[in-house]
Design an enzyme around this catalytic site. Sequence first.
Site, PDB file in Angstrom:
ATOM      1  N   HIS A  28       0.846  -1.189   0.000  1.00  6.11           N
ATOM      2  CA  HIS A  28       0.000   0.000   0.000  1.00  6.11           C
ATOM      3  C   HIS A  28       0.880   1.238   0.000  1.00  6.11           C
ATOM      4  O   HIS A  28       1.938   1.249   0.610  1.00  6.11           O
ATOM      5  CB  HIS A  28      -0.893   0.028   1.257  1.00  6.11           C
ATOM      6  CG  HIS A  28      -2.075   0.928   1.126  1.00  6.11           C
ATOM      7  ND1 HIS A  28      -1.992   2.271   1.335  1.00  6.11           N
ATOM      8  CD2 HIS A  28      -3.353   0.666   0.769  1.00  6.11           C
ATOM      9  CE1 HIS A  28      -3.182   2.819   1.135  1.00  6.11           C
ATOM     10  NE2 HIS A  28      -4.019   1.873   0.785  1.00  6.11           N
ATOM     11  N   ASP A  74      -7.934  -5.389   0.053  1.00  9.05           N
ATOM     12  CA  ASP A  74      -8.390  -6.291  -1.013  1.00  9.05           C
ATOM     13  C   ASP A  74      -7.990  -7.739  -0.797  1.00  9.05           C
ATOM     14  O   ASP A  74      -8.377  -8.618  -1.569  1.00  9.05           O
ATOM     15  CB  ASP A  74      -7.808  -5.804  -2.353  1.00  9.05           C
ATOM     16  CG  ASP A  74      -8.358  -4.436  -2.718  1.00  9.05           C
ATOM     17  OD1 ASP A  74      -7.566  -3.525  -2.984  1.00  9.05           O
ATOM     18  OD2 ASP A  74      -9.597  -4.283  -2.679  1.00  9.05           O
TER      19      ASP A  74
HETATM   20  C1  SDX Z   1      -6.251   0.039  -2.918  1.00 11.45           C
HETATM   21  O1  SDX Z   1      -4.459   4.549  -2.034  1.00 11.45           O
HETATM   22  C2  SDX Z   1      -5.386   3.939  -1.447  1.00 11.45           C
HETATM   23  O2  SDX Z   1      -5.794   4.329  -0.367  1.00 11.45           O
HETATM   24  C3  SDX Z   1      -5.971   2.759  -2.177  1.00 11.45           C
HETATM   25  C4  SDX Z   1      -6.987   1.909  -1.431  1.00 11.45           C
HETATM   26  C5  SDX Z   1      -8.272   2.677  -1.143  1.00 11.45           C
HETATM   27  O3  SDX Z   1      -8.997   2.298  -0.208  1.00 11.45           O
HETATM   28  O4  SDX Z   1      -8.597   3.597  -1.956  1.00 11.45           O
HETATM   29  O5  SDX Z   1      -6.429   1.475  -0.188  1.00 11.45           O
HETATM   30  C6  SDX Z   1      -7.399   0.679  -2.225  1.00 11.45           C
HETATM   31  O6  SDX Z   1      -5.980   0.366  -4.039  1.00 11.45           O
HETATM   32  C7  SDX Z   1      -5.382  -0.943  -2.146  1.00 11.45           C
HETATM   33  C8  SDX Z   1      -4.166  -1.442  -2.987  1.00 11.45           C
HETATM   34  C9  SDX Z   1      -4.693  -2.536  -3.928  1.00 11.45           C
HETATM   35  N1  SDX Z   1      -3.624  -2.923  -4.885  1.00 11.45           N
HETATM   36  C10 SDX Z   1      -2.988  -4.116  -4.805  1.00 11.45           C
HETATM   37  O7  SDX Z   1      -3.151  -4.920  -3.881  1.00 11.45           O
HETATM   38  C11 SDX Z   1      -2.032  -4.378  -5.971  1.00 11.45           C
HETATM   39  C12 SDX Z   1      -0.686  -4.917  -5.443  1.00 11.45           C
HETATM   40  N2  SDX Z   1       0.020  -3.825  -4.713  1.00 11.45           N
HETATM   41  C13 SDX Z   1       0.756  -2.924  -5.450  1.00 11.45           C
HETATM   42  O8  SDX Z   1       0.888  -2.941  -6.790  1.00 11.45           O
HETATM   43  C14 SDX Z   1       1.384  -1.766  -4.687  1.00 11.45           C
HETATM   44  O9  SDX Z   1       1.715  -2.201  -3.439  1.00 11.45           O
HETATM   45  C15 SDX Z   1       0.529  -0.525  -4.614  1.00 11.45           C
HETATM   46  C16 SDX Z   1       0.103  -0.074  -5.957  1.00 11.45           C
HETATM   47  C17 SDX Z   1      -0.688  -0.800  -3.764  1.00 11.45           C
HETATM   48  C18 SDX Z   1       1.336   0.572  -3.947  1.00 11.45           C
HETATM   49  O10 SDX Z   1       2.384   0.849  -4.799  1.00 11.45           O
HETATM   50  P1  SDX Z   1       3.458   1.998  -4.455  1.00 11.45           P
HETATM   51  O11 SDX Z   1       3.116   2.696  -3.195  1.00 11.45           O
HETATM   52  O12 SDX Z   1       3.659   2.845  -5.670  1.00 11.45           O
HETATM   53  O13 SDX Z   1       4.750   1.193  -4.116  1.00 11.45           O
HETATM   54  P2  SDX Z   1       5.799   0.707  -5.171  1.00 11.45           P
HETATM   55  O14 SDX Z   1       5.106   0.154  -6.380  1.00 11.45           O
HETATM   56  O15 SDX Z   1       6.802   1.799  -5.369  1.00 11.45           O
HETATM   57  O16 SDX Z   1       6.462  -0.527  -4.384  1.00 11.45           O
HETATM   58  C19 SDX Z   1       7.496  -0.295  -3.447  1.00 11.45           C
HETATM   59  C20 SDX Z   1       8.353  -1.555  -3.535  1.00 11.45           C
HETATM   60  C21 SDX Z   1       8.742  -1.902  -4.977  1.00 11.45           C
HETATM   61  O17 SDX Z   1       9.974  -2.596  -4.927  1.00 11.45           O
HETATM   62  P3  SDX Z   1      11.340  -1.751  -5.246  1.00 11.45           P
HETATM   63  O18 SDX Z   1      11.158  -1.130  -6.624  1.00 11.45           O
HETATM   64  O19 SDX Z   1      11.440  -0.702  -4.142  1.00 11.45           O
HETATM   65  O20 SDX Z   1      12.422  -2.785  -5.190  1.00 11.45           O
HETATM   66  O21 SDX Z   1       7.602  -2.686  -3.065  1.00 11.45           O
HETATM   67  C22 SDX Z   1       7.411  -3.613  -4.132  1.00 11.45           C
HETATM   68  C23 SDX Z   1       7.696  -2.872  -5.424  1.00 11.45           C
HETATM   69  O22 SDX Z   1       8.162  -3.779  -6.417  1.00 11.45           O
HETATM   70  N3  SDX Z   1       6.016  -4.034  -4.054  1.00 11.45           N
HETATM   71  C24 SDX Z   1       5.589  -5.275  -4.217  1.00 11.45           C
HETATM   72  C25 SDX Z   1       4.201  -5.227  -4.020  1.00 11.45           C
HETATM   73  N4  SDX Z   1       3.824  -3.966  -3.763  1.00 11.45           N
HETATM   74  C26 SDX Z   1       4.952  -3.220  -3.795  1.00 11.45           C
HETATM   75  N5  SDX Z   1       6.248  -6.432  -4.484  1.00 11.45           N
HETATM   76  C27 SDX Z   1       5.492  -7.546  -4.573  1.00 11.45           C
HETATM   77  N6  SDX Z   1       4.136  -7.585  -4.393  1.00 11.45           N
HETATM   78  C28 SDX Z   1       3.475  -6.442  -4.121  1.00 11.45           C
HETATM   79  N7  SDX Z   1       2.145  -6.474  -3.940  1.00 11.45           N
END
Ligand code: SDX
Length: 431
Positions: free
Chosen positions: A308, A366
């Site tokens: 998140h 989720d």
């Molecule tokens: C919702 O914003 C909100 O409030 C949203 C929400 C709401 O109520 O409105 O809470 C609802 O959207 C919840 C999130 C649902 N999405 C998912 O579950 C999809 C999987 N998660 C992600 O894709 C990700 O975690 C996000 C999109 C939720 C957040 O992404 P960020 O904050 O942009 O973080 P990032 O992509 O920069 O990740 C940071 C690091 C990265 O690694 P590095 O590049 O630093 O090496 O963490 C890793 C990412 O690769 N990472 C993950 C991961 N999520 C982040 N690695 C594996 N699995 C994951 N799920």
Amino acid sequence: MADSTKSATLTIGGKSYELPIHAPTAGPDVIDIRKLYGQADVFTYDPGFTSTAACDSTITFIDGEEGVLLHRGYSIGDLASKSHYLEVCYLLLYGELPSPKKLEDFESLVTNHTMLHEQMINFFRGFRRDAHPMAIMTGVVGAMSAFYHDSTDISDPHQREVATIRLIAKMPTIAAMAYKYTIGQPFVYPRNDLDYASNFLRMCFAVPAEDYVVDPILSRAMDRIFTLHADHEQNASTSTVRLASSSGANPFACIAAGIACLWGPAHGGANQACLEMLKEIGTPDRIPEFIARAKDKNDPFRLMGFGHRVYKNFDPRATVMKESADEVLELLGVDNNPILQVAKELEKEALSDPYFADKKLFPNVDFYSGIILEAMGFPTSMFTPIFALARTVGWISQWKEQISDPQLKIGRPRQLYLGETQRDYVDIENR
Ligand code: SDX
């Protein structure tokens, strides 16, 4: 906003600029850069808005480090256990918990506006039967501005209120109709003798061939799921609604834009993607393979329902959702659900893996919601429409807050331009 007493000094090329700092009632201070470009001829750069506050708000606050979510100061745990969705709607919209009379009047107003203009049924019939319900919801909600002309003038507080009630009241009807249309069953009209969640369940699952009695266990679980999804600060879809409304677009168009943004798998579409992922994993012995993929920088796969932008601790909604999953599945007699077992094992293995611990990746809202929704009888294609239904009140509350701000300006970000500088046109015979 209180006058700032503190400031930050930015020095560029030997010249210093004083930037006011505003203190919040909770959360980090903000540096006010509104005059920076005019003073220093520079932009700030923050794709994805990881460090940028786009507005001030009094509606919802998240402490990501502590895993705290407050709606008008009340914790999501208290609201999920002690309140119910329409009372949370009132709180989000008007800022205070309602008196019994005010709650009764609000619920009556919503209940008596759940029907959709009959002619709007024609919009559904224009879609293929295999259309995703989110595609239908985006289209039908946008089309509401073609029917409800008497609630599109955003400068009129009364029309803003009418649009608010219409959207909250009619969203379950639209979502249920989108579902019925995709399964080829006749639409079921709302009933005024049912509560909000029971009405939605009946509109989804009743058929004309027999009576349908709402299971109070499912209705309570449905209502709690609505509450857990109601609002969440300036997430992507809410920011979309705010940006759309900043141009003066009508409320139906703005909410349709929010639905479109929510559909993405990185946002509200994650609940559908998460259950599909859990089913693909299938059995606990395949979990290591998927965790390895999620950690592989060369593999775009991510654990859906994990991570998140704000929470660097447990998403408090996931905690409540997990408790609900145990309760609902046990009451439905499906507590040995293999998918729930995979989810719990996946959570345990991921949280014990340094990759997820170091990056502070925890289950989000989720991760468990889809398990409950599937046990309740919904197909995965209805998971995000249910999220959109519940988040409508959050979008509208934020929309109302923004358009009633006398300092409202159209949102117009700048850019870091890396393209070509001006060059002469080359006639085709010379290329
Ligand atoms: C919702 O914003 C909100 O409030 C949203 C929400 C709401 O109520 O409105 O809470 C609802 O959207 C919840 C999130 C649902 N999405 C998912 O579950 C999809 C999987 N998660 C992600 O894709 C990700 O975690 C996000 C999109 C939720 C957040 O992404 P960020 O904050 O942009 O973080 P990032 O992509 O920069 O990740 C940071 C690091 C990265 O690694 P590095 O590049 O630093 O090496 O963490 C890793 C990412 O690769 N990472 C993950 C991961 N999520 C982040 N690695 C594996 N699995 C994951 N799920």
